[in-house]
Write an enzyme that holds these catalytic residues in place. Structure first.
Site, PDB file in Angstrom:
ATOM      1  N   ARG A  27      25.394  64.501  40.088  1.00 26.83           N
ATOM      2  CA  ARG A  27      24.386  64.380  39.046  1.00 26.83           C
ATOM      3  C   ARG A  27      24.453  63.017  38.358  1.00 26.83           C
ATOM      4  NH1 ARG A  27      26.880  67.719  41.545  1.00 26.83           N
ATOM      5  NH2 ARG A  27      28.467  67.926  39.930  1.00 26.83           N
TER       6      ARG A  27
ATOM      7  N   CYS B 211      27.998  73.183  34.309  1.00 23.95           N
ATOM      8  CA  CYS B 211      27.976  71.731  34.486  1.00 23.95           C
ATOM      9  C   CYS B 211      27.029  71.186  33.432  1.00 23.95           C
ATOM     10  CB  CYS B 211      27.491  71.342  35.882  1.00 23.95           C
ATOM     11  SG  CYS B 211      27.195  69.566  36.074  1.00 23.95           S
TER      12      CYS B 211
ATOM     13  N   THR C  86      26.131  67.905  32.783  1.00 25.47           N
ATOM     14  CA  THR C  86      25.227  66.857  33.261  1.00 25.47           C
ATOM     15  C   THR C  86      24.011  67.449  33.981  1.00 25.47           C
ATOM     16  OG1 THR C  86      27.187  65.469  33.569  1.00 25.47           O
ATOM     17  CG2 THR C  86      25.129  64.649  34.469  1.00 25.47           C
TER      18      THR C  86
ATOM     19  N   THR D 218      30.405  62.649  30.701  1.00 22.27           N
ATOM     20  CA  THR D 218      30.204  61.696  31.798  1.00 22.27           C
ATOM     21  C   THR D 218      29.227  60.603  31.384  1.00 22.27           C
ATOM     22  OG1 THR D 218      28.331  62.908  32.747  1.00 22.27           O
ATOM     23  CG2 THR D 218      30.553  63.520  33.510  1.00 22.27           C
TER      24      THR D 218
ATOM     25  N   LYS E 203      38.665  66.344  39.196  1.00 28.81           N
ATOM     26  CA  LYS E 203      37.867  66.568  40.411  1.00 28.81           C
ATOM     27  C   LYS E 203      38.658  66.218  41.674  1.00 28.81           C
ATOM     28  CE  LYS E 203      33.056  66.077  38.717  1.00 28.81           C
ATOM     29  NZ  LYS E 203      32.524  67.349  39.207  1.00 28.81           N
TER      30      LYS E 203
ATOM     31  N   CYS F  35      32.246  67.839  29.177  1.00 31.58           N
ATOM     32  CA  CYS F  35      32.157  67.956  30.635  1.00 31.58           C
ATOM     33  C   CYS F  35      33.002  69.157  30.998  1.00 31.58           C
ATOM     34  CB  CYS F  35      32.668  66.693  31.329  1.00 31.58           C
ATOM     35  SG  CYS F  35      32.770  66.875  33.129  1.00 31.58           S
TER      36      CYS F  35
END
Length: 229
Positions: free
Chosen positions: A49, A84, A86, A126, A166, A195
């Site tokens: 994204r 999520c 974003t 982010t 991640k 996030c």
């Protein structure tokens, strides 16, 4: 009768798994049968994204998000959650194309901030979320001041998300502490873990009551909406 939840997941996979864990822990259930029904599509192949929002990739994740939402429609889900933040950049398009109500994680978080009577929040998010002004718009509409990390500390936030969590690597807590101090120095009364990957920091370590975990906010709202009372 309890409602059925649909989850558009895999953004990333660890955040999706932890989100399910939070829902289970928050549900007032004494037997298996009293837990919520969840249909989870864990699709990590959905394009990134942040890269799309920043123009670093031409792969638009929105069609994939809509396609999963339509599958969840056919599964007769009552609500959809997206662990999520974003991805909420695409919320308007998703809402137009999917008939099932989608819980808006940012709006639910702001409702909680208002209940706490917080005047200024610091945000760890982010680059894509910041660039998309997802928080700025909603917080501004509610007359809540906000601040973001400076350039160096924003790089630390991205490291924590992409190079640590991640990537399945150990969390660099010194970077997290640096970002925290930077936001507090700007007057933040509360700091949003903006996030869903950052939720793992709160899961693994006691970091204080001044942090608000948005994944926990979303899980709490899911239980309130879906649990049979």
């Amino acid at each position: 009768m309890a409602k059925r939840l649909g989850i558009i997941g895999g953004l990333g996979p660890m955040a999706t798994a932890y989100f399910m864990e939070l829902i289970i822990k928050m549900t007032d259930a004494k037997t298996d049968q009293q837990h919520l029904e969840m249909i989870i599509y864990n699709i990590p192949s959905i394009p990134d994204r942040t890269n799309f929002i920043l123009g670093k990739s031409e792969e638009n994740p929105c069609p994939s998000l809509i396609a999963i939402g339509k599958k969840l429609e056919k599964e007769q889900t009552d609500y959809i959650a997206i662990p999520c933040i974003t991805a909420h950049f695409f919320y308007s398009d998703l809402e137009k194309n999917i008939s099932v109500p989608i819980i808006h994680i940012i709006r639910e978080t702001i409702s909680e901030i208002k209940e706490k009577k917080v005047k200024k929040v610091g945000i760890m998010a982010t680059n894509g979320t910041i660039e998309a002004a997802l928080f700025q718009q909603e917080l501004g509409d509610n007359q809540i001041e906000y601040c973001f990390p400076d350039k160096k500390n924003q790089e630390y936030v991205m490291d924590l998300i992409y190079r640590n969590i991640k990537a399945g690597q150990p969390i660099e807590y010194n970077k997290f502490e640096s970002v925290t101090e930077n936001l507090k120095a700007q007057g933040a009364e509360i700091i949003l873990l903006g996030c869903t990957e950052l939720s793992f920091i709160k899961k693994e370590k006691k970091i204080g009551k001044e942090f608000l975990d948005m994944l926990e906010v979303l899980a709490k709202k899911v239980v309130l909406l879906c649990q049979e009372l």
